[in-house]
Design a protein around this motif. Structure first.
Motif, PDB file in Angstrom:
ATOM      1  N   GLU A 186      11.482   6.336  -0.460  1.00  0.00           N
ATOM      2  CA  GLU A 186      11.377   4.922  -0.822  1.00  0.00           C
ATOM      3  C   GLU A 186      12.080   4.039   0.205  1.00  0.00           C
ATOM      4  O   GLU A 186      11.589   2.961   0.544  1.00  0.00           O
ATOM      5  N   TYR A 187      13.219   4.481   0.711  1.00  0.00           N
ATOM      6  CA  TYR A 187      13.939   3.699   1.719  1.00  0.00           C
ATOM      7  C   TYR A 187      13.068   3.477   2.953  1.00  0.00           C
ATOM      8  O   TYR A 187      12.969   2.364   3.463  1.00  0.00           O
ATOM      9  N   LYS A 188      12.423   4.534   3.412  1.00  0.00           N
ATOM     10  CA  LYS A 188      11.568   4.422   4.596  1.00  0.00           C
ATOM     11  C   LYS A 188      10.367   3.520   4.339  1.00  0.00           C
ATOM     12  O   LYS A 188       9.926   2.793   5.223  1.00  0.00           O
ATOM     13  N   GLN A 189       9.831   3.542   3.131  1.00  0.00           N
ATOM     14  CA  GLN A 189       8.689   2.684   2.804  1.00  0.00           C
ATOM     15  C   GLN A 189       9.091   1.224   2.753  1.00  0.00           C
ATOM     16  O   GLN A 189       8.424   0.369   3.322  1.00  0.00           O
ATOM     17  N   TYR A 246      24.960  13.997   6.692  1.00  0.00           N
ATOM     18  CA  TYR A 246      24.928  13.024   5.596  1.00  0.00           C
ATOM     19  C   TYR A 246      24.478  11.665   6.130  1.00  0.00           C
ATOM     20  O   TYR A 246      24.648  11.345   7.306  1.00  0.00           O
ATOM     21  N   VAL A 247      23.955  10.847   5.230  1.00  0.00           N
ATOM     22  CA  VAL A 247      23.529   9.495   5.592  1.00  0.00           C
ATOM     23  C   VAL A 247      24.751   8.698   6.038  1.00  0.00           C
ATOM     24  O   VAL A 247      25.796   8.722   5.393  1.00  0.00           O
ATOM     25  N   LYS A 248      24.609   8.000   7.139  1.00  0.00           N
ATOM     26  CA  LYS A 248      25.709   7.240   7.725  1.00  0.00           C
ATOM     27  C   LYS A 248      25.666   5.768   7.334  1.00  0.00           C
ATOM     28  O   LYS A 248      26.681   5.174   6.979  1.00  0.00           O
ATOM     29  N   LYS A 249      24.465   5.168   7.399  1.00  0.00           N
ATOM     30  CA  LYS A 249      24.335   3.725   7.175  1.00  0.00           C
ATOM     31  C   LYS A 249      22.991   3.446   6.500  1.00  0.00           C
ATOM     32  O   LYS A 249      21.965   3.984   6.899  1.00  0.00           O
ATOM     33  N   LEU A 250      23.006   2.590   5.474  1.00  0.00           N
ATOM     34  CA  LEU A 250      21.775   2.161   4.804  1.00  0.00           C
ATOM     35  C   LEU A 250      21.782   0.657   4.652  1.00  0.00           C
ATOM     36  O   LEU A 250      22.828   0.049   4.441  1.00  0.00           O
ATOM     37  N   GLN A 251      20.598   0.082   4.729  1.00  0.00           N
ATOM     38  CA  GLN A 251      20.446  -1.358   4.533  1.00  0.00           C
ATOM     39  C   GLN A 251      19.878  -1.601   3.144  1.00  0.00           C
ATOM     40  O   GLN A 251      18.831  -1.076   2.791  1.00  0.00           O
ATOM     41  N   ARG A 252      20.594  -2.383   2.343  1.00  0.00           N
ATOM     42  CA  ARG A 252      20.132  -2.688   0.991  1.00  0.00           C
ATOM     43  C   ARG A 252      18.947  -3.642   1.037  1.00  0.00           C
ATOM     44  O   ARG A 252      18.579  -4.158   2.081  1.00  0.00           O
ATOM     45  N   ARG A 253      18.363  -3.881  -0.117  1.00  0.00           N
ATOM     46  CA  ARG A 253      17.204  -4.779  -0.200  1.00  0.00           C
ATOM     47  C   ARG A 253      17.576  -6.218   0.131  1.00  0.00           C
ATOM     48  O   ARG A 253      16.729  -6.991   0.567  1.00  0.00           O
ATOM     49  N   ASP A 254      18.818  -6.595  -0.084  1.00  0.00           N
ATOM     50  CA  ASP A 254      19.254  -7.954   0.262  1.00  0.00           C
ATOM     51  C   ASP A 254      19.788  -8.039   1.696  1.00  0.00           C
ATOM     52  O   ASP A 254      20.448  -8.999   2.065  1.00  0.00           O
ATOM     53  N   ASN A 255      19.498  -7.001   2.496  1.00  0.00           N
ATOM     54  CA  ASN A 255      19.808  -6.928   3.926  1.00  0.00           C
ATOM     55  C   ASN A 255      21.291  -6.803   4.248  1.00  0.00           C
ATOM     56  O   ASN A 255      21.691  -7.020   5.389  1.00  0.00           O
ATOM     57  N   ALA A 259       0.824  -1.196   0.000  1.00  0.00           N
ATOM     58  CA  ALA A 259       0.000   0.000   0.000  1.00  0.00           C
ATOM     59  C   ALA A 259       0.861   1.250   0.000  1.00  0.00           C
ATOM     60  O   ALA A 259       0.550   2.227  -0.675  1.00  0.00           O
ATOM     61  N   SER A 260       1.967   1.234   0.735  1.00  0.00           N
ATOM     62  CA  SER A 260       2.805   2.416   0.802  1.00  0.00           C
ATOM     63  C   SER A 260       3.686   2.574  -0.430  1.00  0.00           C
ATOM     64  O   SER A 260       4.206   3.641  -0.677  1.00  0.00           O
ATOM     65  N   GLN A 314      10.602   0.152   6.233  1.00  0.00           N
ATOM     66  CA  GLN A 314       9.665   0.464   7.312  1.00  0.00           C
ATOM     67  C   GLN A 314      10.393   0.993   8.542  1.00  0.00           C
ATOM     68  O   GLN A 314      10.227   0.508   9.658  1.00  0.00           O
ATOM     69  N   VAL A 315      11.220   2.002   8.315  1.00  0.00           N
ATOM     70  CA  VAL A 315      11.910   2.703   9.394  1.00  0.00           C
ATOM     71  C   VAL A 315      11.425   4.148   9.409  1.00  0.00           C
ATOM     72  O   VAL A 315      10.945   4.659   8.406  1.00  0.00           O
ATOM     73  N   SER A 316      11.536   4.787  10.541  1.00  0.00           N
ATOM     74  CA  SER A 316      11.100   6.177  10.624  1.00  0.00           C
ATOM     75  C   SER A 316      12.272   7.147  10.582  1.00  0.00           C
ATOM     76  O   SER A 316      12.118   8.293  10.188  1.00  0.00           O
ATOM     77  N   VAL A 317      13.457   6.688  10.980  1.00  0.00           N
ATOM     78  CA  VAL A 317      14.631   7.558  11.026  1.00  0.00           C
ATOM     79  C   VAL A 317      15.794   6.868  10.315  1.00  0.00           C
ATOM     80  O   VAL A 317      16.034   5.683  10.495  1.00  0.00           O
TER      81      VAL A 317
END
Length: 143
Positions: A92-95, A110-119, A57-58, A98-101
């Protein structure tokens, strides 16, 4: 292997169909009923329940237009980092995750850490990582 298991499951006798609720252990009467019902209702997020429904939905938010960056800025730097990790932008990353921050460096923002789709995780430095020769590759999405 997967194809053979589907053929095997398709040959099993089918009992009366279950309602569109999440399967619980008490509702499964035989070992053959669960895989058949799983295959029948996989497209309707049968097993994942609300979590998949919220994600679907999101994810309806689609960008209206796309343009490429011409000049580096702090916004372009963060977009570069999201796109390196496989996302359009922070929205899109937050959707998807499902994270808020989003983790950011307190000194620079600047962004410090991101989790890819493959975790797997991408870790970024405090300093600028988007070189001038990479700026034109960054896409700016307008919603």
């Amino acid at each position: 292997m997967y194809f053979l298991s589907i053929l095997f499951l398709a040959q099993l006798p089918v009992k009366k169909p279950l309602s569109m609720q999440v399967l619980s252990a008490s509702r499964i009467s035989t070992a053959t009923e669960f895989p058949i019902e799983l295959l029948k209702n996989l497209s309707r997020n049968y097993i994942l329940g609300n979590k998949a429904s919220v994600t679907m939905a999101s994810s309806d938010v689609k960008p209206k237009s796309i343009s490429h960056a011409k000049k580096w800025s702090e916004e372009i730097e963060n977009l570069y980092r999201f796109q390196q990790a496989g996302y359009r932008d922070e929205t899109e990353y937050k959707q998807v995750k499902q994270v808020s921050v989003v983790d950011r460096w307190p000194e620079t923002g600047y962004v410090k850490k991101l989790q890819r789709r493959d975790n797997t995780f991408y870790y970024y430095n405090k300093q600028r990582e988007c070189d001038d020769k990479e700026v034109h590759k960054v896409k700016i999405y307008t919603y």
